[in-house]
Design an enzyme around this catalytic site. Structure first.
Site, PDB file in Angstrom:
ATOM      1  N   ASP A  21       0.859  -1.178   0.000  1.00 38.43           N
ATOM      2  CA  ASP A  21       0.000   0.000   0.000  1.00 38.43           C
ATOM      3  C   ASP A  21       0.895   1.227   0.000  1.00 38.43           C
ATOM      4  O   ASP A  21       1.583   1.489   0.977  1.00 38.43           O
ATOM      5  CB  ASP A  21      -0.894  -0.033   1.238  1.00 38.43           C
ATOM      6  CG  ASP A  21      -1.944   1.064   1.233  1.00 38.43           C
ATOM      7  OD1 ASP A  21      -2.728   1.095   2.195  1.00 38.43           O
ATOM      8  OD2 ASP A  21      -1.977   1.880   0.313  1.00 38.43           O
ATOM      9  N   ASP A 116      -2.478   2.414  -6.143  1.00 39.01           N
ATOM     10  CA  ASP A 116      -1.400   2.387  -5.148  1.00 39.01           C
ATOM     11  C   ASP A 116      -1.485   1.198  -4.188  1.00 39.01           C
ATOM     12  O   ASP A 116      -0.898   1.231  -3.120  1.00 39.01           O
ATOM     13  CB  ASP A 116      -1.374   3.702  -4.374  1.00 39.01           C
ATOM     14  CG  ASP A 116      -2.594   3.906  -3.502  1.00 39.01           C
ATOM     15  OD1 ASP A 116      -3.599   3.199  -3.693  1.00 39.01           O
ATOM     16  OD2 ASP A 116      -2.539   4.777  -2.623  1.00 39.01           O
ATOM     17  N   GLU A 117      -2.191   0.138  -4.573  1.00 37.88           N
ATOM     18  CA  GLU A 117      -2.307  -1.032  -3.708  1.00 37.88           C
ATOM     19  C   GLU A 117      -2.281  -2.311  -4.533  1.00 37.88           C
ATOM     20  O   GLU A 117      -2.849  -2.363  -5.617  1.00 37.88           O
ATOM     21  CB  GLU A 117      -3.644  -1.037  -2.958  1.00 37.88           C
ATOM     22  CG  GLU A 117      -3.830   0.080  -1.995  1.00 37.88           C
ATOM     23  CD  GLU A 117      -5.195   0.017  -1.320  1.00 37.88           C
ATOM     24  OE1 GLU A 117      -5.348   0.682  -0.301  1.00 37.88           O
ATOM     25  OE2 GLU A 117      -6.105  -0.688  -1.814  1.00 37.88           O
TER      26      GLU A 117
END
Length: 190
Positions: A21, A116-117
């Site tokens: 993350d 973003d993960e």
């Protein structure tokens, strides 16, 4: 006595997943692209307006109380030296692809949850806690070396997009991407 569901390569932690993350992703990419902005408060907005909400806020801006979703005018009131960047979606997608490629060099990316993960399934000896933490640190080091980034206050090398946490989990992703395991191990210590 052996745990009935434990595989031979697992330890007591029973880790199965590595979650990556990246925090403050858009703002961190902007700081990476503009070295003079590193260490300074930055937000990213989607449109040229003082009334639109910030879509990302750097750690430095958060120290002033600025947060994602806050109107730009309010963010400037809280932080007069705030740097306001215009969103560059094509750049963020490019950096995302570079980061996913780097992660995939260390462990296959099982699922991308957002820009973003991502999650990666741990297999065999990777399920041991010490190995999972070492894997997470190798991923961070690879992102730092091959994608770019400025060192941060994190025991493991950090990446362009400030790894909030790379954590290993005993619960599988099948129960839902947003549901996190109660037992996690954070490689960054943040």
């Amino acid at each position: 006595m052996e745990h009935p569901d434990r595989q031979p390569d697992e330890d007591a932690a029973g880790l199965r997943w590595l979650f990556v993350d990246l925090n403050a992703f858009f703002a961190s990419v902007e700081q990476q692209q503009n070295p003079d902005w590193r260490g300074k408060p930055v937000i990213v907005r989607p449109a040229i307006s003082e009334y639109t909400g910030a879509i990302a806020a750097s750690y430095e801006s958060k120290a002033f109380g600025v947060r994602t979703g806050m109107q730009v005018a309010e963010a400037r009131r809280l932080c007069p030296d705030l740097i306001v960047a215009e969103a560059r979606p094509d750049l963020y997608v490019q950096v995302h692809k570079q980061i996913m490629h780097e992660i995939d060099q260390h462990v296959p990316v099982w699922k991308v949850g957002s820009i973003d993960e991502c999650s990666c399934q741990l297999i065999g000896p990777e399920r041991r806690e010490a190995n999972a933490v070492a894997l997470a640190r190798r991923i961070q080091a690879g992102i730092l070396k091959n994608v770019g980034g400025a060192p941060m206050n994190c025991p493991a090398p950090s990446c362009t997009c400030r790894c909030r946490s790379i954590r290993a989990s005993a619960r599988g992703c099948a129960s839902g991407w947003r549901r996190r395991a109660s037992r996690t191990r954070q490689a960054c210590g943040t």
